[in-house]
Design a protein around this motif. Sequence first.
Motif, PDB file in Angstrom:
ATOM      1  N   GLU A  44      -2.218  -6.043  -3.399  1.00  0.00           N
ATOM      2  CA  GLU A  44      -1.001  -6.651  -2.967  1.00  0.00           C
ATOM      3  C   GLU A  44       0.208  -6.163  -3.581  1.00  0.00           C
ATOM      4  O   GLU A  44       0.026  -5.896  -4.690  1.00  0.00           O
ATOM      5  CB  GLU A  44      -1.100  -8.149  -2.710  1.00  0.00           C
ATOM      6  N   ARG A  94      -2.286   0.403   4.603  1.00  0.00           N
ATOM      7  CA  ARG A  94      -1.986  -0.897   4.603  1.00  0.00           C
ATOM      8  C   ARG A  94      -3.065  -1.391   5.249  1.00  0.00           C
ATOM      9  O   ARG A  94      -3.308  -1.115   6.528  1.00  0.00           O
ATOM     10  CB  ARG A  94      -0.571  -1.009   5.340  1.00  0.00           C
ATOM     11  N   ASN A 122      -4.088  -7.689   5.968  1.00  0.00           N
ATOM     12  CA  ASN A 122      -3.448  -8.822   5.131  1.00  0.00           C
ATOM     13  C   ASN A 122      -2.184  -8.314   4.229  1.00  0.00           C
ATOM     14  O   ASN A 122      -1.651  -9.207   3.653  1.00  0.00           O
ATOM     15  CB  ASN A 122      -4.542  -9.578   3.981  1.00  0.00           C
ATOM     16  N   ALA A 150      -2.192  -5.957   2.157  1.00  0.00           N
ATOM     17  CA  ALA A 150      -2.296  -5.310   0.730  1.00  0.00           C
ATOM     18  C   ALA A 150      -2.458  -3.781   1.214  1.00  0.00           C
ATOM     19  O   ALA A 150      -2.763  -3.535   2.350  1.00  0.00           O
ATOM     20  CB  ALA A 150      -3.612  -5.736   0.259  1.00  0.00           C
TER      21      ALA A 150
END
Length: 662
Positions: free
Chosen positions: A523, A606, A609, A611
Motif C-alpha cells: 500500500e 494496482r 484493495n 495496493a
Amino acid sequence: MITELGHFALILAFGIALIQMIIPMIGAHKGWTNWMAVADPAATSQFILVAFSFAALTYAFVTSDFSVLLVLENSNSAKPMLYKVSGVWGNHEGSMLLWLLILTLFGACASWFGGYLPQTLKARVLAVQSSVCVAFFAFILFTSNPFIRIENPPFDGYDLNPLLQDPGLAFHPPFLYLGYVGLSMAFSFAVAALIEGRVDAAWARWVRPWTLAAWMFLTVGIGLGSWWAYYELGWGGFWFWDPVENASLMPWLLAAALLHSAVVTEKRESLKSWTILLAILAFGFSLLGTFLVRSGVITSVHAFANDPERGVFILAILVFFVGGALTLFAARANALEAKGVFSTISRESALVANNVLLAVSAFVVFIGTIWPLVAEMTVGRTLSVGAPFFNQAFTPFFVGLALILPPGAMLAWKRGTLTRVLKPLWAAGLLAVALALLAFALQTGRSALGPIGVLLGAWVVFGAVVDLWMRAGRASFAERLSRIRRLPRADWGKFTAHTGLGIVMFAIAAMLAWQTEDIRTVEIGGTYELGAYEFTLENVETLDFDPTQGRNYIAQHGTIAVSKNGQFIATLDPEKRNYPVAGMPTTEAGIDNGFLRDIYVVLGDRQDNGAWAVRSYVKPFANWIWGGSILMAIGGLLSLTDRRMRVAAGARKKTAGAVPAE
C-alpha cells in the motif's frame, strides 16, 4: 524528391555491384590488370550510393514524411528525435538497408586499406564481397523496398514499437550488424583464397583484423542487447536464451574460435582447413540469424518481420553462399595441407582445444535453438527449449575453456612443457581456490554455483596477469614493469580481453547464485524488507502524455525509497508505461546501480484493495557483467590498433605476368 533519389541510388548501386562481382573476378582469372582495377572504384561507388540512399531514408524519418509507407508504419510526430532516427533501422526494411550500408562499407574499407594485398587476391575478395551485396540488393529491391510511397498519407504515423524506443535499442542493432556483416569479410577472404588455391601465413594475417573487428562489434552489440533486456523488459534477467539472442551468440563463438585458429595458421601454417571452415561457418551463422529474425519461424521480442516469403529469400541466400563455399572447400581440400607439426603439449594443441570447446558450444546453442522448429516440422509436436537445457548443456564447455585458458596461453609453440607453465601459475591457482573457499564459507544454504564462479573467474583473471608478467622476461621488478609498458598492443589486448572474460564468468555466477528476490503487494506508505534493505512505497502518480517533455506515453510512476540500517540509500522510479499511438504497454525498472550490487524494483498492477504489486531484487555484481563485456571489446580494439595487424605479412607481391585486356 529526395526519397525517389534514394531509391534510384539504390538501383544504381545494384548495377555497380553486378559489375564488381563479375569484371574483377574475370580479370584475376585472366591476369588482366585493368579489369582487376575496376574493383576499387566500384567498391567506393557502391558505398557512396548506399550511404546516400540511407541518408534519404533518414531524412524522411526525421522530417516525418508520412507519404513514405515505412515512415508511416514506424514513426510518429510526437516521438523524440533519437527514436525518429533509430526508427530508420527499427523495422525490417530499414534494418536491411543498414545491413547493406555496412556490407558496402566493409567492401570499401577492403579497397581503401587493402593496398598490401596481392592484386589477384584483392580483386577476388572484392568480387566475392560484391556477390553478397548483389544478393542483398536483390532482396531489398524486390521484397523489402523501404521507399514505397502511398497516395493519400494520414496526418500522423503509427509509431515505432515501444520496446524499441530506448537508448540501448537505438545503438544495439548498428553494433550487432557491424559484427554480423563484418564476418562477411572473413568469408570473402576464405572463398577468394579457395579460388586462388592459396592459404598460408600471409592469408591468416590478412583475415585476422577483419575477424577481430567483427568480433569486437558483436561483443558490444550483444552486451547492449543484454543490458537493454535487463532494465527494459522488467523480468530481472540479462539473458533469456531467446532464439534471436542465440542467433547473435553463435557467430560470436565461432568468430572467437576463428581468431584463435587464424593465429595457429599464421604462426605455424597449421589448421588451414579448419580456419577456412570457421570463416565460412561464422558468416553462415550470421545469415542464419538474419533468417531467424525475419522469417517468422520463431517468436521473439527482437524479431523484425513475420513474412515467410522474405524468409525463403534469405534462406536461399544462406544456402547459395554457404553451400557454394562448402562445395568449393571440398573441391580444394588437397590444397589445404598443413605444414607445421606440433606435440600434444603445445600452444597449438591448447588452441585446438579452445576451438573445439567454442565450436561445440556454438553447436549446442544451435541445436537448442532450432530443435523446436525441427520437432514441429517432423513429428508435429510443439516443444519449448528453455534456460535449463542451455544452462546444463552450454556451461560445461565454458568451464573447460576457463580451466585451459591460462596455461594454454603460456605454452610454447610446437613443443611445450606443462610443468614449466604451471610453475608460475601456482600462485594464481592458490589465490583463486582461496577466494572460492572464502565465498563458500560466507554463503549459507546456497548452491556451489557462486564459489565455482569465483574460482573460474579468478583463475582466468589472475592467469592473464601472470601471462603478462612472464612476457616481460627475467629482470628486476622495476625493469619488468618498464618492459610490460612497452609490450605490443596485441599483448595488452589479449590480457584485457581474457580479464574481461574472467570477470563476466564470475559476475554471471555470482548474480545467479546470490541474488535475493521479493514479490508482494504494498500500500502507499507501506514498508517491507529485503535482505539488509528497507523499501517504502511513497507514491504512485500518473504521468500524462506530453511530447514537449519527450514523453509520448502515459505512465504509472512509482516512487520507492530505499534505506539500509536507517540510512537513506536511493529513490527508485519504476514505471508502467502505455504508448497510446502504438497501443502497447512497457515496463521500466527502477534501478540503483552500485559497484557491488544493483537494487532493482518493478512496479506491477494496482490491486482491488488499492495496493500495488511490487517485485524487488538485490543483484550482486550485476554491473560487472557489462563491465567485463566492455573490457573484452576494449581488448579487441587494443589488438586491432597494433601496427602488426595493419601491415602485410611480407612485402607486397606484384602479380607476375599480368596481361592487359584487349
